[in-house]
Design a protein around this motif. Structure first.
Motif, PDB file in Angstrom:
ATOM      1  N   SER A 167     -37.843 -50.768  14.042  1.00 32.11           N
ATOM      2  CA  SER A 167     -38.163 -51.642  15.173  1.00 32.11           C
ATOM      3  C   SER A 167     -38.743 -50.844  16.333  1.00 32.11           C
ATOM      4  N   GLY A 226     -42.367 -49.517  15.712  1.00 25.31           N
ATOM      5  CA  GLY A 226     -43.450 -50.453  15.969  1.00 25.31           C
ATOM      6  C   GLY A 226     -44.150 -50.204  17.285  1.00 25.31           C
ATOM      7  N   LYS A 227     -43.464 -49.533  18.210  1.00 23.79           N
ATOM      8  CA  LYS A 227     -44.059 -49.244  19.516  1.00 23.79           C
ATOM      9  C   LYS A 227     -45.103 -48.136  19.434  1.00 23.79           C
ATOM     10  N   GLY A 258     -42.412 -60.928  10.980  1.00 21.50           N
ATOM     11  CA  GLY A 258     -41.483 -59.828  10.720  1.00 21.50           C
ATOM     12  C   GLY A 258     -40.058 -60.286  10.477  1.00 21.50           C
ATOM     13  N   PHE A 294     -40.775 -52.965  11.362  1.00 22.99           N
ATOM     14  CA  PHE A 294     -41.826 -52.295  12.135  1.00 22.99           C
ATOM     15  C   PHE A 294     -42.728 -53.334  12.799  1.00 22.99           C
ATOM     16  N   LEU A 295     -43.126 -54.335  12.021  1.00 18.96           N
ATOM     17  CA  LEU A 295     -43.992 -55.404  12.528  1.00 18.96           C
ATOM     18  C   LEU A 295     -43.313 -56.165  13.660  1.00 18.96           C
ATOM     19  N   ASN A 306     -43.293 -54.129  16.826  1.00 17.17           N
ATOM     20  CA  ASN A 306     -44.611 -54.091  17.450  1.00 17.17           C
ATOM     21  C   ASN A 306     -44.899 -55.369  18.227  1.00 17.17           C
ATOM     22  N   SER A 307     -44.338 -56.492  17.786  1.00 17.96           N
ATOM     23  CA  SER A 307     -44.600 -57.770  18.460  1.00 17.96           C
ATOM     24  C   SER A 307     -44.131 -57.744  19.913  1.00 17.96           C
TER      25      SER A 307
END
Length: 510
Positions: A52, A55-56, A85, A110-111, A114-115
């Motif tokens: 998580s 993702g950044k 995700g 990960f997705l 990124n959200s």
């Protein structure tokens, strides 16, 4: 709708968006159940929490997209990524509709991580552009609401998914997928990219922010009180919804004032251009006093020594607070404390005040030149973080609750201060990309420091050998807490160096 009303309505929309955007904050509340769902080790659980944060790493893409795409589209992209995700994880892990490998679940996490960057980027840009003179206050208040996410999701789960821990864990995944996307769809039409020249006085803006501060502080007090007192979850949830709707009073009041002014001036003739030009000139003059050291393009950041010092500061400071939160579920379990969700709600509520505090102090103290600079404020917060980790070495539930609250406050303050410092050191023109690059330090620290914690935990479990991979006792995280405290001490030194290198700029800013 007039620009004055729209910019306040945009700010209210940002509060709603940020209040549900911290989906990663609820991870500790269901991490232990997720570990059982997937039958994975502590190491693999750490990899999922790292996913998580990882993702950044690609968060800068959202900043580039915001330059070329409409902000509502950027916002909806963030909501859609989170929907995919978390939604696919829910269908796979809970509903068993299909089977995914651990690495595919890692990719979905990960997705989802990124959200968060996409929604944050849209929110920060709207706040900065809607209130260019008061951008630190606007960004600080909106960012503070993200700390409420853990509290909000916890109370929803306690209200609608309370039959078992397994159902609660599934509830978190379902809510994380649906709520942000729904909120993005509702608020996207309310966003305003650029501040338009209006005849609103600085007094009107000051009154609006004072009202917003009162509502925000009341919201924080309510969140903290309901985290410490035994209140039915459904009542807590109703109260939070009412507090989130309360800021609508500001754009409503602005609209009523415009209608009254319009009625009074029906039979009068004004030169409308002069006041607008006068206000515009005044805002430009004031804006010059809002400190920006220099405008730096994101492609040139790596050439700046201040960037690397700041990157290290973020890596060893705010990131450690995030790693602590990722491991809060295992920390409380290892100490024999079953109230993990209460700890998450407590940390979330105190984090709300922590993120709000820098803006509150800046708004009321900067005029009297009493407000310390951002690096000094960060150094003070980091010293308090060190003390919090040392307090956690005491084998007591009181120490656990107190330390969790303190880390929530000061890691929240660091998060808010970092947004301001990025704009101060590297400008606002490329803020969306620059800040996401700085935040890219989070996955590095999440992986390295979380891996260290997982190794210490595994060694503790092997030493005991009675609970099949689980560790119970103070020794499970004792070495880790000391290590995290040492990292924060390094961040204190880096914050001091950053201030000394830029003390001339900060003295002029005051």
């Amino acid at each position: 709708m007039s620009p004055n009303v729209l910019k306040w309505l945009s700010l209210v929309a940002l509060l709603w968006l940020q209040s549900i955007n911290g989906t990663n904050l609820s991870f500790p509340a269901y991490s232990s159940q997720l570990k059982e769902f997937l039958s994975i080790s502590q190491f693999k659980l750490n990899y999922l929490s790292f996913a998580s944060d990882a993702g950044k790493v690609l968060g800068f893409i959202s900043g580039i997209a915001a330059i070329h795409l409409p902000l509502p589209l950027v916002l909806l992209a963030g909501g859609s990524l989170g929907f995919a995700g978390y939604g696919l994880q829910y269908l796979c892990i809970v509903k068993k509709m299909f089977t995914l490998s651990f690495y595919q679940i890692w990719g979905l996490s990960f997705l989802a991580g990124n959200s968060i960057c996409w929604i944050n980027t849209a929110c920060f840009i709207v706040a900065i552009n809607s209130f260019p003179v008061n951008r630190q206050v606007a960004v600080g208040i909106t960012a503070s609401y993200q700390a409420l996410s853990g509290k909000i999701y916890t109370e929803i789960v306690h209200t609608f998914f309370h039959s078992s821990q397994r159902e609660a864990a599934s509830g978190y995944l379902l809510l994380n997928s649906l709520v942000p996307l729904a909120c993005c769809l509702v608020t996207a039409p309310m966003l305003m990219r650029e501040a338009k020249t209006t005849s609103s006085s600085s007094r009107d803006i000051s009154v609006g922010f004072i009202v917003l501060f009162v509502v925000t502080i009341a919201t924080g007090i309510y969140a903290v009180a309901t985290s410490l007192l035994p209140v039915p979850a459904v009542l807590v949830l109703v109260g939070i919804v009412l507090f989130l709707l309360a800021p609508l009073a500001i754009p409503t009041g602005v609209r009523l004032k415009e209608l009254i002014s319009s009625t009074r001036s029906q039979h009068k003739v004004y030169n409308l251009e002069a006041p607008i030009k006068e206000v515009q000139k005044k805002e430009e003059e004031v804006d010059e006093t809002v400190g920006v050291r220099e405008e730096v393009e994101w492609t040139k950041l790596w050439k700046k020594l201040d960037f690397w010092i700041y990157f290290g500061l973020y890596l060893f400071g705010p990131t450690v607070g995030i790693v602590f939160m990722n491991n809060l579920g295992q920390i409380s379990e290892s100490r024999g404390c079953a109230a993990t969700s209460s700890l998450v709600a407590l940390s979330s509520s105190f984090g709300f005040f922590g993120r709000l505090l820098p803006s509150l102090l800046d708004y009321f103290l900067s005029r009297n030149r009493y407000m310390p600079s951002s690096p000094v404020s960060m150094a003070v917060s980091l010293v308090a973080m060190v003390a919090s980790f040392l307090l956690l070495l005491i084998d007591s539930d009181i120490a656990l609750y107190a330390s969790t609250g303190m880390i929530g406050i000061f890691s929240g303050a660091l998060t808010s201060l970092s947004v301001t410092m990025t704009a101060e050191l590297f400008g606002t023109k490329h803020f969306g990309v620059n800040h996401n690059i700085v935040v890219g330090s989070i996955p590095i620290g999440s992986f390295a420091f979380g891996l260290f914690a997982a190794k210490v935990y595994r060694d503790g479990a092997a030493f005991d050998g009675r609970f099949e991979g689980k560790c119970f006792g103070m020794y499970c995280f004792q070495t880790t807490l000391i290590f995290w405290g040492m990292l924060c001490s390094v961040a204190v030194v880096l914050a001091t160096v950053l201030y000394l290198r830029n003390r001339k700029f900060y003295s002029q800013k005051l």
